[in-house]
Design an enzyme around this catalytic site. Structure first.
Site, PDB file in Angstrom:
ATOM      1  CB  ALA A  13      -0.923  -0.002   1.221  1.00 30.90           C
ATOM      2  NE  ARG A  19      -2.416   5.730 -13.342  1.00 30.65           N
ATOM      3  CZ  ARG A  19      -2.696   4.502 -13.770  1.00 30.65           C
ATOM      4  NH1 ARG A  19      -3.624   4.315 -14.684  1.00 30.65           N
ATOM      5  NH2 ARG A  19      -2.056   3.463 -13.263  1.00 30.65           N
ATOM      6  CE  LYS A  26      -3.589   2.686  -5.821  1.00 32.91           C
ATOM      7  NZ  LYS A  26      -3.276   2.267  -7.175  1.00 32.91           N
ATOM      8  CG  ASN A 371     -33.091  14.352  19.158  1.00 34.45           C
ATOM      9  OD1 ASN A 371     -33.465  15.323  18.510  1.00 34.45           O
ATOM     10  ND2 ASN A 371     -32.190  13.505  18.720  1.00 34.45           N
TER      11      ASN A 371
HETATM   12  C1  UD1 Z   1       2.893  -5.013 -11.210  1.00 34.12           C
HETATM   13  C2  UD1 Z   1       3.557  -6.316 -11.661  1.00 34.12           C
HETATM   14  C3  UD1 Z   1       2.954  -6.776 -12.990  1.00 34.12           C
HETATM   15  C4  UD1 Z   1       1.462  -6.952 -12.829  1.00 34.12           C
HETATM   16  C5  UD1 Z   1       0.828  -5.672 -12.298  1.00 34.12           C
HETATM   17  C6  UD1 Z   1      -0.610  -5.924 -11.951  1.00 34.12           C
HETATM   18  C7  UD1 Z   1       5.853  -6.221 -10.853  1.00 34.12           C
HETATM   19  C8  UD1 Z   1       7.249  -5.968 -11.207  1.00 34.12           C
HETATM   20  N1  UD1 Z   1       4.976  -6.073 -11.822  1.00 34.12           N
HETATM   21  O1  UD1 Z   1       3.245  -4.048 -12.174  1.00 34.12           O
HETATM   22  O2  UD1 Z   1       3.529  -7.990 -13.386  1.00 34.12           O
HETATM   23  O3  UD1 Z   1       0.880  -7.325 -14.053  1.00 34.12           O
HETATM   24  O4  UD1 Z   1       1.500  -5.219 -11.115  1.00 34.12           O
HETATM   25  O5  UD1 Z   1      -1.235  -4.740 -11.617  1.00 34.12           O
HETATM   26  O6  UD1 Z   1       5.565  -6.566  -9.722  1.00 34.12           O
HETATM   27  N2  UD1 Z   1       4.193  -0.725  -4.695  1.00 34.12           N
HETATM   28  C9  UD1 Z   1       4.782  -0.430  -3.502  1.00 34.12           C
HETATM   29  N3  UD1 Z   1       6.101  -0.061  -3.484  1.00 34.12           N
HETATM   30  C10 UD1 Z   1       6.848   0.007  -4.614  1.00 34.12           C
HETATM   31  C11 UD1 Z   1       6.219  -0.319  -5.830  1.00 34.12           C
HETATM   32  C12 UD1 Z   1       4.915  -0.690  -5.842  1.00 34.12           C
HETATM   33  O7  UD1 Z   1       4.139  -0.480  -2.458  1.00 34.12           O
HETATM   34  O8  UD1 Z   1       8.025   0.319  -4.532  1.00 34.12           O
HETATM   35  C13 UD1 Z   1       2.797  -1.135  -4.709  1.00 34.12           C
HETATM   36  C14 UD1 Z   1       1.934  -0.129  -5.477  1.00 34.12           C
HETATM   37  O9  UD1 Z   1       1.363   0.791  -4.585  1.00 34.12           O
HETATM   38  C15 UD1 Z   1       0.882  -1.012  -6.106  1.00 34.12           C
HETATM   39  C16 UD1 Z   1       1.574  -2.337  -6.292  1.00 34.12           C
HETATM   40  O10 UD1 Z   1       2.683  -2.335  -5.428  1.00 34.12           O
HETATM   41  O11 UD1 Z   1      -0.225  -1.206  -5.253  1.00 34.12           O
HETATM   42  C17 UD1 Z   1       1.981  -2.572  -7.732  1.00 34.12           C
HETATM   43  O12 UD1 Z   1       2.878  -1.591  -8.139  1.00 34.12           O
HETATM   44  P1  UD1 Z   1       2.854  -0.975  -9.589  1.00 34.12           P
HETATM   45  O13 UD1 Z   1       3.947   0.027  -9.675  1.00 34.12           O
HETATM   46  O14 UD1 Z   1       1.505  -0.544  -9.963  1.00 34.12           O
HETATM   47  O15 UD1 Z   1       3.271  -2.257 -10.450  1.00 34.12           O
HETATM   48  P2  UD1 Z   1       3.048  -2.460 -12.006  1.00 34.12           P
HETATM   49  O16 UD1 Z   1       4.132  -1.807 -12.729  1.00 34.12           O
HETATM   50  O17 UD1 Z   1       1.657  -2.116 -12.367  1.00 34.12           O
END
Ligand code: UD1
Ligand code: MG
Length: 454
Positions: A13, A19, A26, A371
């Protein structure tokens, strides 16, 4: 029998949620009246996880306190260096934990408990790393699950993928599982040599495979793993949740006259043979017993409704409204923090707040419990079988005895004894011939004025 392995869930989280264009993280936005984070926490709890850890960003005090109030442990990921790095933030907290662990994203509210159970089951069935996969309409930027002979070979992020890999339609939802020792050992070997320059959690699949482990995909529908990144996603998740609840209600024997116009909360409980009209909104904390009818255009929140009650049309039940069996709350009636006894009726245009109303009471149209004195709330207690005349103002604190009768239009400031008649209005006087004399005087005045003007 072997002892079931302990379970942990790590909820990511720490994202910035740019966005959403919101001051609030969010994951504190709601679907079905429950925050995204609470959905993830509830899911973790449904699997009987002994440890539930939320990974949050630094300086997010609101998120930290929300997580703690949900009973989650929190760990801070100072800088966001990727999903793998995020999970590593929980390593110290899980030191010595030898059980299975699942990583969830906090922005994915619709995963079903059975799906999480399937993931844990695949680990206890001998799989070393399990990934929740799905087939979206548009695979876009999702990581691709590359399978070989029914097993998962590796996960390739879209930005690192070759053309043939990009053509794969099976995608990574983000949910991944392994035993905690395997997960952290593999994460320690993750590097950042990729297009994003990030620590990819997804790399653990290849790392564990290379060590001779086995990786498998557990499948879910695209709707189940819908992630919320924008207000549009939030609206889609709400729609999907409502559609799911409507189907569940219908299957459980609840009549919905116009399902698409009825809105539920995550915890709405409605028994069989309840009949719900069009345009009804259920906020959190509602339970309705068998045979009740909710007529159109009601807003009901934090309320319990007894067997065979009739609510609405156009009724508003606020938190703490407890309607007894066979009771009624009719049009333009608002009830807050009050118990209404069996078969008592409040049929029209009333406000009932902080009241205890016993059984078989009739509350006349336009009755108001006064009340609030501007500083404090006071109670109104009404005994069984009392009759409250229309347009009564009940100035609380006030006790009306059982069987008492309140004449219409009373401003009732003093307690009324059992079976007494209470008259709380000025005595009427009739002045003979007054109206005729008044009309004559007015007519004369108008004639005089008309004479002056010509
Ligand atoms: C990630 C996956 C991808 C998958 C997609 C699904 C990896 C490398 N990729 O990509 O394979 O299809 O999710 O939605 O895992 N977050 C943190 N700390 C960080 C980075 C991320 O807490 O340093 C959390 C973000 O808040 C989010 C989640 O991890 O809730 C996913 O991160 P995001 O950067 O959206 O990953 P994607 O590039 O979408
Ligand atoms: Mg993402």
């Amino acid at each position: 029998m072997t002892k079931p392995r302990q379970r942990a869930v790590v909820i990511l989280a720490a994202g910035k949620s740019t966005r959403m264009k919101s001051k609030t993280s969010k994951v504190l936005h709601t679907v079905g009246g429950r925050s995204l984070l609470a959905w993830a926490a509830g899911l973790a709890r449904s699997a009987g996880a002994a440890r539930c850890i939320a990974v949050i960003g630094a300086k997010d005090a609101a998120l930290k306190s929300a997580a703690e109030s949900l009973g989650l442990e929190t760990v801070v990921q100072g800088r966001q260096l990727g999903t793998g790095h995020a999970v590593l933030s929980a390593r110290t907290a899980l030191e010595g934990f030898g059980g299975d662990m699942v990583v969830l994203y906090a922005d994915t509210p619709l995963i079903k408990p059975q799906t999480l159970e399937d993931i844990f089951d695949s680990l206890s069935g001998g799989v070393d790393v399990a990934v929740l996969g799905f087939e979206p309409k548009d695979a876009g930027a999702y990581g691709r699950l590359i399978e070989k002979d029914g097993k998962l070979d590796k996960i390739v992020e879209a930005k690192d993928a070759q053309a043939d890999e990009l053509a794969v339609t099976l995608c990574n939802s983000g949910v991944m599982a392994a035993s905690a020792p395997d997960m952290f050992a593999a994460l320690a070997a993750v590097k950042t040599e990729n297009a994003g320059g990030e620590y990819y959690l997804t790399d653990i699949v290849e790392i564990i495979n290379k060590k001779g482990g086995e990786a498998r995909t557990v499948r879910a529908s695209a709707e189940e793993v819908l992630g919320v990144n924008s207000r549009t996603d939030l609206a889609l998740a709400e729609q999907a949740f409502q559609a799911r609840m409507r189907t569940e209600m219908l299957e459980n024997g609840v009549t919905l006259r116009d399902p698409a116009s009825v809105y539920f909360s995550w915890d709405t409980q409605i028994m069989a043979d309840v009949d719900v009209g069009a345009n009804v909104v259920f906020g959190p904390g509602v339970r309705i017993e068998e045979g009740a009818t909710i007529h159109p255009y009601c807003h009901i929140e934090g309320a319990t409704i007894g067997t065979d009650s009739q609510i609405g049309p156009f009724a508003r039940l606020r938190p703490g409204a407890q309607m007894g069996a066979g009771s009624r709350a009719g049009n333009f009636v608002e009830i807050k923090k009050s118990t209404i006894g069996a078969n008592s009726k409040i049929n029209h245009l009333s406000y009932i707040g902080d009241a205890e109303i016993a059984e078989n009471v009739n509350i006349g149209a336009g009755t108001i419990t006064c009340n609030y004195d501007g500083f404090r709330k006071h109670k109104t207690i009404i005994g069984a079988g009392a009759f409250i005349g229309t347009h009564s103002s009940l100035i609380a604190p006030l006790t009306i005895g059982a069987g008492a009768y309140l004449a219409t239009g009373g401003v009732i400031t003093d307690d009324v004894p059992k079976d007494a008649l209470a008259l709380g209005r000025a005595k009427q006087t009739n002045k003979q011939g007054w109206a005729r004399r008044y009309r004559a005087a007015q007519k004369k005045r108008l004639q005089k004025r008309a004479g002056k003007e010509t």
